[in-house]
Design a protein around this motif. Structure first.
Motif, short mmCIF file in Angstrom:
data_model
loop_
_atom_site.label_atom_id
_atom_site.label_comp_id
_atom_site.label_asym_id
_atom_site.label_seq_id
_atom_site.Cartn_x
_atom_site.Cartn_y
_atom_site.Cartn_z
N THR A 48 -32.81 26.62 18.09
CA THR A 48 -31.52 27.08 18.03
C THR A 48 -31.34 27.15 16.30
O THR A 48 -31.97 26.69 15.59
N THR A 105 -31.09 34.81 21.62
CA THR A 105 -29.84 35.36 22.25
C THR A 105 -28.89 34.69 21.17
O THR A 105 -28.78 33.40 21.09
N VAL A 157 -22.55 28.45 23.33
CA VAL A 157 -23.57 28.58 24.39
C VAL A 157 -23.24 27.30 24.97
O VAL A 157 -22.92 26.24 24.39
N THR A 217 -24.19 31.02 17.18
CA THR A 217 -25.25 30.19 17.22
C THR A 217 -26.33 31.43 18.16
O THR A 217 -26.20 31.94 19.10
N VAL A 219 -30.09 31.23 20.28
CA VAL A 219 -31.04 30.31 21.08
C VAL A 219 -32.20 30.98 21.54
O VAL A 219 -32.00 32.13 21.86
N ILE A 243 -32.36 31.53 29.22
CA ILE A 243 -30.85 31.80 28.80
C ILE A 243 -30.48 32.72 29.81
O ILE A 243 -30.87 33.85 30.05
N PRO A 280 -23.83 32.74 26.65
CA PRO A 280 -25.06 32.45 27.43
C PRO A 280 -25.07 30.97 27.77
O PRO A 280 -24.42 30.21 27.24
N VAL A 290 -27.87 27.94 28.72
CA VAL A 290 -29.26 27.52 28.77
C VAL A 290 -29.60 26.67 29.80
O VAL A 290 -28.87 25.79 30.09
#
Length: 186
Positions: free
Chosen positions: A101, A118, A123, A142, A144, A153, A162, A164
């Protein structure tokens, strides 16, 4: 990889990669770039982790946060940042980290997207009994990136960004999952 002994917060602990880039062709190579990473702040400061040391420690061992990536101005656009970031991801992945991240300004989204990240304002990370949300104050975002094949993702209907999944076994959601009124419906 630098490993520091455990200290009480707010000091860092555990694996903290600090990598530098130097030019090979120089007789006295000085660093032209560096990257520093450690556990993400939200692993200890998010309301879901703050009072749960076991969960906090678990996330600290599975998600790595890139705190700084810098290249001297006259050496930019030569692939140095890409090489530093890739080396950090490889080291993190080889030591068991499953997610990378970082936080960035919106102007850097294309750069990070080319490297497989992404980026979003928000997130979400589903856990067994809750969903952890990570939001940055504008204009920051952010980013990731999965470092393990079990991490995905995903785009989930109604989610603010998104999602995770698979950060740890059991931290997944069914394909039919959706968000309604800010809540994850699995």
């Amino acid at each position: 990889m630098i490993t520091l002994p455990p200290f009480r917060r707010p000091f860092t602990h555990g694996p903290a990669p600090c990598l530098t880039a130097r030019l090979r062709r120089s007789s006295a190579p000085k660093p032209v770039g560096a990257v520093f990473a450690s556990f993400p702040d939200w692993a200890h400061e998010h309301p879901l982790t703050r009072d749960n040391p076991a969960l906090s420690e678990l996330i600290s061992r599975t998600a790595i946060f890139i705190y700084g990536l810098a290249v001297t101005p006259h050496r930019r656009r030569q692939g140095i940042a890409r090489a530093l970031l890739t080396a950090s991801e490889e080291k993190a992945s080889s030591t068991g980290y499953r997610l990378a991240t970082l936080i960035h300004g919106p102007e850097l989204s294309p750069f990070y997207q080319r490297l497989g990240y992404t980026s979003a304002d928000h997130v979400t990370i589903p856990m067994p009994h809750a969903a952890l949300g990570v939001t940055q104050p504008p204009p920051f975002m952010t980013a990731v990136k999965a470092l393990h094949p079990g991490v995905r993702i995903r785009t989930v209907p109604g989610a603010p960004g998104p999602v995770v999944t698979g950060l740890l076994p059991g931290w997944d959601i069914p394909a039919t999952a959706r968000f309604e009124d800010g809540e994850l419906i699995a």
